[in-house]
Each structure stands twice: as C-alpha cells, then as structure tokens.
Design a protein around this motif. Structure first.
Motif, PDB file in Angstrom:
ATOM      1  N   HIS A 661       0.847  -1.351   0.017  1.00 25.53           N
ATOM      2  CA  HIS A 661       0.057  -0.041   0.028  1.00 25.53           C
ATOM      3  C   HIS A 661       0.740   1.173  -0.038  1.00 25.53           C
ATOM      4  CE1 HIS A 661      -3.449  -2.474   0.626  1.00 25.53           C
ATOM      5  NE2 HIS A 661      -2.895  -3.173   1.608  1.00 25.53           N
ATOM      6  N   LEU A 662       0.312   2.527  -0.144  1.00 19.63           N
ATOM      7  CA  LEU A 662       1.192   3.691  -0.060  1.00 19.63           C
ATOM      8  C   LEU A 662       1.428   4.071   1.364  1.00 19.63           C
ATOM      9  CD1 LEU A 662      -1.576   5.821  -1.888  1.00 19.63           C
ATOM     10  CD2 LEU A 662       0.083   4.273  -3.029  1.00 19.63           C
ATOM     11  N   TRP A 663       2.823   4.645   1.355  1.00 13.34           N
ATOM     12  CA  TRP A 663       3.561   4.736   2.460  1.00 13.34           C
ATOM     13  C   TRP A 663       3.538   6.507   2.307  1.00 13.34           C
ATOM     14  CZ3 TRP A 663       7.692   2.020   5.582  1.00 13.34           C
ATOM     15  CH2 TRP A 663       7.342   0.342   5.505  1.00 13.34           C
ATOM     16  N   PRO A 664       2.876   7.094   3.583  1.00 14.24           N
ATOM     17  CA  PRO A 664       2.829   8.357   3.682  1.00 14.24           C
ATOM     18  C   PRO A 664       4.350   9.081   3.865  1.00 14.24           C
ATOM     19  CG  PRO A 664       1.214   7.657   5.036  1.00 14.24           C
ATOM     20  CD  PRO A 664       1.872   6.438   4.398  1.00 14.24           C
ATOM     21  N   VAL A 665       5.343   8.274   4.265  1.00 11.43           N
ATOM     22  CA  VAL A 665       6.699   8.936   4.363  1.00 11.43           C
ATOM     23  C   VAL A 665       7.154   9.230   2.958  1.00 11.43           C
ATOM     24  CG1 VAL A 665       7.411   7.712   6.432  1.00 11.43           C
ATOM     25  CG2 VAL A 665       7.816   6.749   4.352  1.00 11.43           C
ATOM     26  N   LEU A 666       6.829   8.588   1.895  1.00 13.92           N
ATOM     27  CA  LEU A 666       7.134   8.718   0.536  1.00 13.92           C
ATOM     28  C   LEU A 666       6.388  10.022   0.129  1.00 13.92           C
ATOM     29  CD1 LEU A 666       7.075   5.293  -0.981  1.00 13.92           C
ATOM     30  CD2 LEU A 666       8.769   6.514   0.248  1.00 13.92           C
ATOM     31  N   GLY A 696      -6.879   8.328  14.030  1.00 19.27           N
ATOM     32  CA  GLY A 696      -7.367   9.191  15.054  1.00 19.27           C
ATOM     33  C   GLY A 696      -7.154  10.519  14.951  1.00 19.27           C
ATOM     34  N   THR A 697      -6.456  11.381  15.738  1.00 12.74           N
ATOM     35  CA  THR A 697      -6.313  12.704  15.602  1.00 12.74           C
ATOM     36  C   THR A 697      -5.290  13.437  14.840  1.00 12.74           C
ATOM     37  OG1 THR A 697      -5.714  13.157  17.532  1.00 12.74           O
ATOM     38  CG2 THR A 697      -8.177  13.099  17.471  1.00 12.74           C
ATOM     39  N   GLY A 698      -4.640  12.440  14.241  1.00 14.05           N
ATOM     40  CA  GLY A 698      -3.086  12.884  13.581  1.00 14.05           C
ATOM     41  C   GLY A 698      -2.075  11.895  13.697  1.00 14.05           C
ATOM     42  N   LEU A 699      -2.319  10.525  13.992  1.00 12.43           N
ATOM     43  CA  LEU A 699      -1.281   9.663  14.135  1.00 12.43           C
ATOM     44  C   LEU A 699      -0.727   9.260  12.512  1.00 12.43           C
ATOM     45  CD1 LEU A 699      -2.303   7.634  16.967  1.00 12.43           C
ATOM     46  CD2 LEU A 699      -0.922   9.882  16.897  1.00 12.43           C
ATOM     47  N   VAL A 700       0.241   9.758  12.387  1.00 12.25           N
ATOM     48  CA  VAL A 700       0.655   9.279  10.673  1.00 12.25           C
ATOM     49  C   VAL A 700       1.145   7.815  10.664  1.00 12.25           C
ATOM     50  CG1 VAL A 700       1.951   9.717   8.868  1.00 12.25           C
ATOM     51  CG2 VAL A 700       1.513  11.566  10.456  1.00 12.25           C
ATOM     52  N   PRO A 701       0.538   6.951   9.841  1.00 12.30           N
ATOM     53  CA  PRO A 701       0.909   5.550   9.644  1.00 12.30           C
ATOM     54  C   PRO A 701       1.876   4.996   8.697  1.00 12.30           C
ATOM     55  CG  PRO A 701      -1.071   6.322   8.152  1.00 12.30           C
ATOM     56  CD  PRO A 701      -0.679   7.442   8.925  1.00 12.30           C
ATOM     57  N   GLU A 702       2.284   3.840   8.997  1.00  8.24           N
ATOM     58  CA  GLU A 702       3.203   3.355   8.011  1.00  8.24           C
ATOM     59  C   GLU A 702       2.761   3.045   6.648  1.00  8.24           C
ATOM     60  OE1 GLU A 702       6.137  -0.274   8.240  1.00  8.24           O
ATOM     61  OE2 GLU A 702       4.169  -0.906   7.976  1.00  8.24           O
ATOM     62  N   SER A 736       0.214   2.383  13.370  1.00  6.83           N
ATOM     63  CA  SER A 736       0.045   3.779  13.288  1.00  6.83           C
ATOM     64  C   SER A 736       0.105   4.227  14.875  1.00  6.83           C
ATOM     65  CB  SER A 736      -1.142   4.218  12.682  1.00  6.83           C
ATOM     66  OG  SER A 736      -1.215   5.490  12.664  1.00  6.83           O
ATOM     67  N   PRO A 737       1.026   5.145  15.369  1.00  9.16           N
ATOM     68  CA  PRO A 737       1.842   6.052  14.452  1.00  9.16           C
ATOM     69  C   PRO A 737       3.212   5.314  13.925  1.00  9.16           C
ATOM     70  CG  PRO A 737       1.993   6.528  16.784  1.00  9.16           C
ATOM     71  CD  PRO A 737       1.177   5.356  16.796  1.00  9.16           C
ATOM     72  N   LEU A 738       3.695   5.707  12.916  1.00 13.58           N
ATOM     73  CA  LEU A 738       5.037   5.419  12.786  1.00 13.58           C
ATOM     74  C   LEU A 738       6.070   6.561  13.042  1.00 13.58           C
ATOM     75  CD1 LEU A 738       6.785   3.065  11.224  1.00 13.58           C
ATOM     76  CD2 LEU A 738       6.726   4.404   9.302  1.00 13.58           C
ATOM     77  N   THR A 739       7.343   6.321  13.856  1.00 13.43           N
ATOM     78  CA  THR A 739       7.677   7.522  14.411  1.00 13.43           C
ATOM     79  C   THR A 739       8.492   8.359  13.241  1.00 13.43           C
ATOM     80  OG1 THR A 739       9.683   5.927  14.967  1.00 13.43           O
ATOM     81  CG2 THR A 739       8.183   6.677  16.619  1.00 13.43           C
ATOM     82  N   TRP A 740       9.053   7.422  11.968  1.00 16.61           N
ATOM     83  CA  TRP A 740       9.517   7.701  10.841  1.00 16.61           C
ATOM     84  C   TRP A 740       8.822   8.997  10.230  1.00 16.61           C
ATOM     85  CZ3 TRP A 740      11.605   4.023   6.585  1.00 16.61           C
ATOM     86  CH2 TRP A 740      12.197   4.803   5.521  1.00 16.61           C
ATOM     87  N   ALA A 741       7.096   8.431  10.177  1.00 17.44           N
ATOM     88  CA  ALA A 741       6.459   9.585   9.566  1.00 17.44           C
ATOM     89  C   ALA A 741       6.173  10.719  10.229  1.00 17.44           C
ATOM     90  CB  ALA A 741       5.168   8.789   9.102  1.00 17.44           C
ATOM     91  N   GLN A 742       6.107  10.465  11.541  1.00 15.40           N
ATOM     92  CA  GLN A 742       5.756  11.706  12.475  1.00 15.40           C
ATOM     93  C   GLN A 742       6.838  12.765  12.568  1.00 15.40           C
ATOM     94  OE1 GLN A 742       2.148  10.256  13.885  1.00 15.40           O
ATOM     95  NE2 GLN A 742       2.925  12.216  13.957  1.00 15.40           N
TER      96      GLN A 742
END
Length: 757
Positions: A661-666, A696-702, A736-742
C-alpha cells in the motif's frame, strides 16, 4: 473521526449454553456469591496482541511514570509498563446492561469518535450505542507520579450498569490455547475486592532481554468495586460471556490461575453516571494495588492538569511552526514532536521505538511458546537504527537537542557491534533481539551523520565509535547487505547516499580528533561513491525512459538483464523494471542537486509506475514495476493484486503475504523534493495529504489504503483473516503512528516556514 467499534474483533466467542447457575439468575434467583473455587475453562482461548492502528497514544512527560497507554478502535488497547516493549494489556472494553432486558458490548454494539487535547497526549473517546441507548465518554491519561493509567468515565443516561472487561497480556505475553505460553494468573484481592493479574516469569525467547521484571496489574476505582470476577477468555467464566447471556456477573470467581486471564468488574458510578478508575502496576500485588489506589485518590482534574502541564512545558521549548500554516497543520507539528518524545523509553534514554504499535498485533499469538519459553514480541517497539535516525531529524529540527543527542549515544554506545556495524534493530538495552538480522549499510552510516549534526563531532567518548563505523563503511561499501526496505541486496541509491553523507561527516570528525589520514580516506571514498553512483544505479536500457534510477542493481550493472523476486508473495521481475524513489536521498543529503536531469527523469518514471491518487491526495508505493499490482507485497491483503494472499482485508501475518500500500513517508519525501525546487504550494498540499492519511486525530501511519473502501469483518471473525475496515486514503492496518512518518511531518512543517528542507 468516527468508526464502528465493531472493528475491534475480540478473541472470545460468546457462550451459547448457559451454566446452571447463570440460568437460575436469569429466572429470578438471586446471584450466586463469589465462588472460592478457581474459574472453570482454563487456560482459555489463545491470547493475541492488539490492533496496531492506534487512535491515540500517550504517556506522562515525567520520567517517574513508566507507563504508556494506547487506544485502538475506540477502546483501551496495548498498555506498556515498565518499558515500552512490554505490553500488559490486550484490550479493555465496556459492557453496558440494565440488568434485565439488554447487554451491549462496546466492541460489537457501539460507534465512537475520538478527540485529543492540544498536546495530542490526552485522549477522549465517546462511544455511542448503535441503538441509541447510552453514550460513554472516557478521557485517558497516565499519572505523572506513578505507573498507572487513569480514566475518567461518564455514562449517560445514569442508572445503567457499566462494567469493564480487561483482557490482559501481563509482562508481554498472555497464555491460553494449546501452548499457554506466558500464562497470567488472576485473583480478586480479599481486602479491596479489586482484580489483580500477575506474571512473574522473566524468561522469554529474547535471551538478551535482561531487564524483564515480575509484573502485576490491579484495577481500582475511587470507591470499592460493587462486583468483580476473574476468568478465562472465550469460556463460560469470561465476564463478557456471563453478562451477555445472563445480564449479570454470576457466579463471580476469585481466582483464575495460569491462563489467558480476563478480569471483569462493575464500576461504582455516582448519581451522574461518573467514575474515575485506574490500572496500577507494581513489582508485587500489593505494590500494584497501592499504585492504583494512589492514582484514584486525587480528583481526576488534578491528575489531568499535572499531565497536561508536563507536555505544555515540553512544547514551550520547541521551535514554533510557521504562522502561515493553518491551525490543523500547526497542531499536527506539535503532536508529531510529542509522539516522537513519547516513543522514547524511560529506562534507556535515546531508545526511541519505531512505533507505539506492533504491526497486525491482533493476528500475532501472545500465548506461543517458542523453544518452550514464553514469547517476546517487541517488533516495532524495538530500536531500528534507520527509524531512529529519522526520529532524530524530527527532534533536532524541533529543537529538542537533548533527546537528539541521547539517540546518538544510544546507537554508538549501546547498539553498535564490536566490528563497527550497527544491527538492523535491537532490544531497548542495545543488545540483539530475536528478530535482528540483515546488514544494512545506511544504518551504520547514519549514526556518524547524527553525531556530526548533533554537535558531537568533538566528543572524545564517541570518536572511537564513529571511527569504527566509518571504517566498516569503507571496508564494505558501497553494496553490502540489504537496502532500506530490508528485502533486497545490491547497489541502492538511498543506501549509497547515506554512506556518502556519513563518510563526509566522518572526515570532519577525524580532523577534529587529529587523524588526517583517516579524514583523507573517508573523503576519498565518499568522492568515489559520488562519482560512481549513477554508473551503478541509473539504467540506460530500461522500458520506461532513456535514463532513470533503479530501486537497485544487483551487481552494479544497471543495464544487465538480471531478475529477482520482489518477495512477500510478489512476482519475479527484471531489475530494470523495478523502481522506487530512494534516489531522493541523494538530493536530500546534498549529493546531487534537486534539478539533476536524471533525478527529474526518474521522478516522472516513479509517478507513472508508483503514484496513486486517493481522496486524501497522492501517495506512492515503496517499489514496484509497470505491471499492475506488483507494487510491494507487505501489507493487508487485496486479492485483485497478483499476490498469493487469500482474503481481501486480511492482515499480513500469519501467512506473511499480502498487498503493498502507499507509504505516507514517501509523500513527505516528495514534499521535501518540491521544497528543494521552490515549489512550496505542492509541499504544503502534500503535508495536508499526510494529515489526511492519519489515524485518530493525527497519528501518521506506516501505510495508507488506496483501494476501494472495505468494511470491517463481522464481529467475532478470526483476527488472522478479519478485515479491520479501511477507507480509501486512510490508514491501513500495519502500524500507526510510525515515528519515521511523524518525524518527517514535523520537519516538513518547519521547512515550509523556512521555504527549504
């Protein structure tokens, strides 16, 4: 956000046949007294860990409180104590009954919404009956002075009976099933009538985890609990089964030894339907009872105030986000930095976990017994050098130099191996974990760069460690081990970029410590890698364009007709057909200019192969080919993809096959590239996309789900095959959350203010 709480797919099956005592209670016979005999049905159903797609996470800013809470699917989920890798709770849900005509389970019969305070660390969940019978509002925090999760709850209208069903995994595992590994034992304390669940075992399959301690968990409220019972999950002694069938917690059992223990208690509501209660921890039963009692002895408003004051004090010292960002994105910045800080263990400074959830925990057994020992499942709650580097960049950008420096010291003084390399991941003490494996040169190079960026280049204690890491990169680069996706070996643009940056930094550190010979060697090696990186990784014979970067070349020849299997149930493809956006590390780290012709050409290729548009905005797969569905295979199953997974929506484990699936870090990396070329509008839009993909209210997922909306499987479906429910453009199920993404979201917010990454 709102979601059906029925997505919380518990591991117990409601009992169809009522015990004689329960049937008598239904017929009007007074409830039986507490049964002194052990609860029947042990060891109970096999335990699991919980859903890693969190709605909220939190911990007190104080180091005196070594406990973390999480909320998933609207209910209390994993609780960690006394270290961040030690899960003690699988889930805790409410059960509501009028005692006569109905019983409703939170996981099955309610929907919910979630909100957090400005810090993002205090969480309020409102669960509403699907049939309009009631509403339950709970605020979750941890006590800043002790190891306790404290909850303030109100049920409306008043007059209903409110129970909690606490499904425990005390001390990192939960027993039950055939193996019954890591079994817990539960009792009702005679003096307080409070449930206490214990696990004194400290030996698991993690041989190097020498910091495990006996752990006990107690549940107490401001006033004595009117009813309490301990039993075994998925059996007739499971309190939820009793309440669902008989509207009463009867018979009540006072002991449940050695199994998958659930504790069920009626909460002592006041006239307005309010109650404050706590989960307290300790190294003995009496200590756990005392911790819980102390936590509920003061007004909840006081505990909440101290909790929030701790985070306000921390946030006051952070760099402020740009005023031009809208309020939601400024809040996202603050919450992202706080999640990074909250992800640091409080026993081992600098040990920032990759996530406060472990991927697809609901499908991972907590009662296994590998090698005859209780199972340890640290997973993303361990320390991964690459993820810690990313967390470091967010902390450093935000101005938390103390924690940033602690991460450097953790990697170089705790995690580094004798030969200079850094492992893929480690336990919180820096030692090898059961799932450690696979060398990755970027993970050895990044700590060198971190030391330099954190202002520690002159540190005499760190210099020998920087030197041995740099020596290892020189001796083994440019291609050794696997690339950043941890699956393929070869010449990777992203790995080589990290090596170049690390060696340049090492050259400066060597100069400061009077070693000009090594300084010249490090710089010369970095120069050679810089001159050669395109020759190793840019193909001129691929199908997509005259020239573009590959994900990697297997042997340093990007024009060779070499094939490899993509893994995770995916196909075998020619290396020239497999692309990713890892080459953007070359521009982010300053090896190549952002407008380099090969970079721009490769971006067009990546967009054609890997980009997908969702309702939240554009996203990108980790890697893939021009053949539809070949983009990765690590993720929740989507059967139309050409993978070997069997049911759409099912989690990646236990089969370890699925769909990428898509990765928000990208999305964040692409935003940073846009900033480098002066396109602040696109960068701001992509930051909003990351926010839209959050849980949730802003936890960025893997990962983010890009396929059509998919409902949750029916309540009670086997969690190994069940869908937890997905919306297109929303968070997928991994973590979610992924610390890399946060971290990336935090530094991107600040970069928009500076108009450069």
């Amino acid at each position: 956000m709102s979601a059906p709480t029925g997505r919380l797919l518990r591991r117990f099956a409601l009992v169809a046949a009522l015990p004689v005592t329960v049937a008598a209670a239904v017929a009007g016979v007074p409830p039986a007294r507490a049964d002194a005999a052990p609860a029947p049905g042990g060891p109970g159903a096999a335990s699991h860990f919980d859903v890693a797609r969190k709605d909220c996470v939190g911990t007190a800013r104080s180091g005196a409180s070594k406990v973390w809470y999480t909320v998933a699917n609207g209910a209390l989920s994993d609780v960690y104590e006394p270290t961040i890798d030690n899960s003690d709770v699988e889930s805790m849900q409410y059960v509501v009954t009028d005692g006569r005509t109905f019983t409703e389970l939170q996981a099955r019969d309610t929907t919910y919404s979630v909100a957090t305070d400005p810090s993002g660390m205090a969480c309020t969940v409102t669960a509403a009956s699907r049939r309009g019978r009631y509403r339950i509002t709970t605020t979750y925090v941890t006590d800043p002075g002790r190891d306790a999760v404290v909850m303030s709850t109100r049920v409306q209208p008043a007059g209903l009976r409110l129970y909690v069903r606490l499904d425990t995994n005390v001390n990192g595992n939960g027993g039950g099933g055939v193996a019954n590994g890591g079994a817990d034992s539960g009792v009702i304390d005679g003096a307080t009538r409070a449930p206490v669940v214990s696990d004194t075992n400290t030996v698991t399959n993690a041989a190097n985890r020498d910091y495990a301690v006996p752990t006990h968990l107690a549940l107490r409220a401001q006033r004595p609990l009117p009813e309490a019972s301990v039993g075994y999950a998925g059996t007739g002694s499971d309190g939820a089964a009793q309440l669902d069938t008989a509207r009463a917690l009867t018979p009540a059992y006072t002991s449940a030894p050695h199994g998958n223990v659930v504790a069920t208690a009626r909460l002592p509501l006041d006239r307005d339907g309010r109650v404050t209660f706590a989960l307290g921890f300790g190294r003995s039963p009496s200590a756990a009872l005392g911790t819980a009692a102390d936590a509920v002895s003061r007004p909840f408003a006081s505990t909440l105030g101290r909790y929030q004051a701790g985070w306000r004090a921390y946030d006051a010292h952070l760099r402020r986000p740009p005023a031009r960002l809208d309020g939601r994105l400024r809040d996202a910045y603050r919450q992202s930095v706080n999640v990074l800080k909250a992800s640091e263990d409080k026993t081992f400074p600098g040990a920032v976990a990759a996530s406060l959830g472990s991927p697809w925990g609901q499908a991972v057994g907590a009662g296994d017994a590998p090698g005859g020992k209780a199972v340890y499942f640290g997973s993303y709650r361990e320390v991964f050098a690459r993820d810690l580097y990313e967390a470091f960049t967010g902390l450093l950008a935000a101005g938390d130099i103390g924690t940033a420096r602690a991460t450097v010291r953790f990697l170089l003084l705790r995690q580094q191996q004798p030969d200079g390399r850094l492992p893929r991941n480690s336990l919180l003490n820096g030692r090898i974990a059961p799932d450690t494996g696979g060398d990755q040169l970027d993970e050895t190079a990044y700590p060198i760069l971190m030391a330099h960026q954190a202002g520690l280049a002159g540190d005499t204690e760190l210099w020998p460690h920087v030197r041995s890491a740099a020596d290892f990169v020189v001796a083994h680069g440019p291609a050794f081990g696997v690339e950043r996706w941890e699956e393929q070996s070869g010449y990777s643009p992203s790995t080589i970029a990290a090596e170049i940056a690390g060696l340049v930094a090492a050259g400066d550190v060597a100069d400061r410590h009077g070693d000009p010979g090594r300084a010249r060697l490090y710089r010369a090696t970095a120069d050679r890698f810089t001159r050669s990186v395109k020759g190793w990784t840019v193909t001129t014979s691929g199908p997509y364009a005259p020239r573009y970067f590959l994900r990697l070349s297997r042997a340093g020849d990007p024009d060779a007709a070499v094939s490899y299997n993509l893994g995770n149930g995916g196909p075998t493809e020619d290396q020239r057909r497999v692309v990713d956006a890892g080459f953007l590390e070359l521009t982010r780290l300053g090896v190549l200019p952002a407008r380099d012709p090969d970079v721009l050409a490769s971006l067009r290729v990546v967009d054609g192969v890997l980009r997908r548009t969702t309702p939240s905005g554009p996203g990108w797969y980790r890697y893939g080919t021009g053949t539809a569905g070949t983009e990765d295979g690590y993720g929740d199953c989507y059967e139309p993809d050409p993978t070997s997974c069997e049911r759409t929506g099912s989690p990646w484990p236990p089969s370890d096959t699925g769909s990428g699936h898509l990765w928000p870090v990208l999305t964040g990396e692409r935003a940073e590239q846009a900033l480098q070329t002066g396109d602040t509008g696109t960068a701001a839009d992509l930051l909003r996309t990351m926010r839209g993909m959050s849980s949730g209210t802003g936890l960025v997922p893997e990962q983010a789900w890009e396929d059509p909306d998919l409902p949750a499987s029916p309540y009670g479906t086997d969690p190994a095959t069940a869908s937890i429910g997905f919306r297109s453009g929303g968070p997928a199920g991994s973590a979610s959350p992924l610390t890399w993404a946060q971290a990336q979201q935090a530094r991107l917010a600040l970069a928009l203010g500076a108009r450069r990454p």
